[in-house]
Design an enzyme around this catalytic site. Structure first.
Site, mmCIF file in Angstrom:
data_model
loop_
_atom_site.group_PDB
_atom_site.id
_atom_site.type_symbol
_atom_site.label_atom_id
_atom_site.label_comp_id
_atom_site.label_asym_id
_atom_site.label_seq_id
_atom_site.Cartn_x
_atom_site.Cartn_y
_atom_site.Cartn_z
ATOM 1 C CB CYS A 2 -0.989 -0.017 1.166
ATOM 2 S SG CYS A 2 -0.446 0.821 2.656
ATOM 3 C CB CYS A 5 3.414 -0.261 3.155
ATOM 4 S SG CYS A 5 2.422 -1.020 4.469
ATOM 5 C CG ASP A 28 -2.865 15.009 3.563
ATOM 6 O OD1 ASP A 28 -3.548 14.126 4.110
ATOM 7 O OD2 ASP A 28 -2.977 15.307 2.348
ATOM 8 C CG HIS A 95 -4.643 7.655 7.373
ATOM 9 N ND1 HIS A 95 -5.064 6.569 6.636
ATOM 10 C CD2 HIS A 95 -5.416 8.690 6.990
ATOM 11 C CE1 HIS A 95 -6.054 6.951 5.840
ATOM 12 N NE2 HIS A 95 -6.297 8.226 6.036
HETATM 13 P P1 5GP Z 1 -8.245 9.293 3.847
HETATM 14 O O1 5GP Z 1 -9.207 9.875 2.858
HETATM 15 O O2 5GP Z 1 -7.890 7.877 3.502
HETATM 16 O O3 5GP Z 1 -8.675 9.454 5.277
HETATM 17 O O4 5GP Z 1 -6.939 10.191 3.754
HETATM 18 C C1 5GP Z 1 -5.865 9.895 2.915
HETATM 19 C C2 5GP Z 1 -4.965 11.106 2.946
HETATM 20 O O5 5GP Z 1 -3.707 10.723 2.411
HETATM 21 C C3 5GP Z 1 -5.471 12.281 2.098
HETATM 22 O O6 5GP Z 1 -5.608 13.433 2.918
HETATM 23 C C4 5GP Z 1 -4.398 12.440 1.020
HETATM 24 O O7 5GP Z 1 -4.143 13.804 0.695
HETATM 25 C C5 5GP Z 1 -3.187 11.778 1.657
HETATM 26 N N1 5GP Z 1 -2.249 11.174 0.713
HETATM 27 C C6 5GP Z 1 -2.548 10.298 -0.296
HETATM 28 N N2 5GP Z 1 -1.432 9.927 -0.943
HETATM 29 C C7 5GP Z 1 -0.398 10.558 -0.323
HETATM 30 C C8 5GP Z 1 1.022 10.552 -0.535
HETATM 31 O O8 5GP Z 1 1.567 9.894 -1.417
HETATM 32 N N3 5GP Z 1 1.771 11.331 0.299
HETATM 33 C C9 5GP Z 1 1.205 12.078 1.298
HETATM 34 N N4 5GP Z 1 2.033 12.811 2.056
HETATM 35 N N5 5GP Z 1 -0.122 12.085 1.536
HETATM 36 C C10 5GP Z 1 -0.913 11.344 0.729
HETATM 37 ZN ZN ZN Z 2 0.261 -0.226 4.407
#
Ligand code: 5GP
Ligand code: ZN
Length: 110
Positions: A2, A5, A28, A95
């Site tokens: 993922c 990871c 983020d 997270h």
């Molecule tokens: P969820 O919607 O799953 O609660 O939040 C996922 C979060 O991960 C989002 O706020 C998105 O901006 C962040 N995110 C997704 N891909 C990446 C990445 O490659 N690097 C970073 N730093 N944040 C990410």
């Molecule tokens: Zn993972």
């Protein structure tokens, strides 16, 4: 593997805010507030719903330490975990979003 990871193993770069043996806090990529950090366990756990309570306890201490480092303890902050489809979870690796740096209290927004 993922995406979070891959961040843990260094395949995808991140802006690290705090790290220890078990947890990582990083910025983020698409911040929705002035301060928008993500806190993850280094071990892959798919969501809050299957997190062992012991990990929650350890993550709590880590988040409190992060709040000290970011100097947001006095001004305040918000901790969010999205769980599953209706919770709006996009990344299937547990997270916590840490939102701060301005008023972040409205539950209707991210
Ligand atoms: P969820 O919607 O799953 O609660 O939040 C996922 C979060 O991960 C989002 O706020 C998105 O901006 C962040 N995110 C997704 N891909 C990446 C990445 O490659 N690097 C970073 N730093 N944040 C990410
Ligand atoms: Zn993972």
């Amino acid at each position: 593997m993922c995406i979070f990871c891959k961040i843990v193993n260094g395949e995808i770069p991140n802006k690290t805010l705090l790290e220890d043996d078990d947890f990582l806090a990083f910025e983020d990529i698409n911040p929705s507030r002035k301060i928008h950090a993500l806190v993850i366990p280094k071990q892959h756990i798919s969501s809050f719903d299957v997190m062992p309570p012991k990990v929650m306890g350890e993550m709590t201490a880590f988040i409190q330490k992060l709040a000290s480092k970011l100097e947001i303890k006095d001004s305040g902050y918000r901790v969010i975990s999205n769980i599953g489809e209706h919770g709006g979870q996009e990344v299937k690796h547990l997270h916590f979003h840490i939102l701060a740096g301005e008023y972040v209290g409205k539950l209707v927004s991210n």
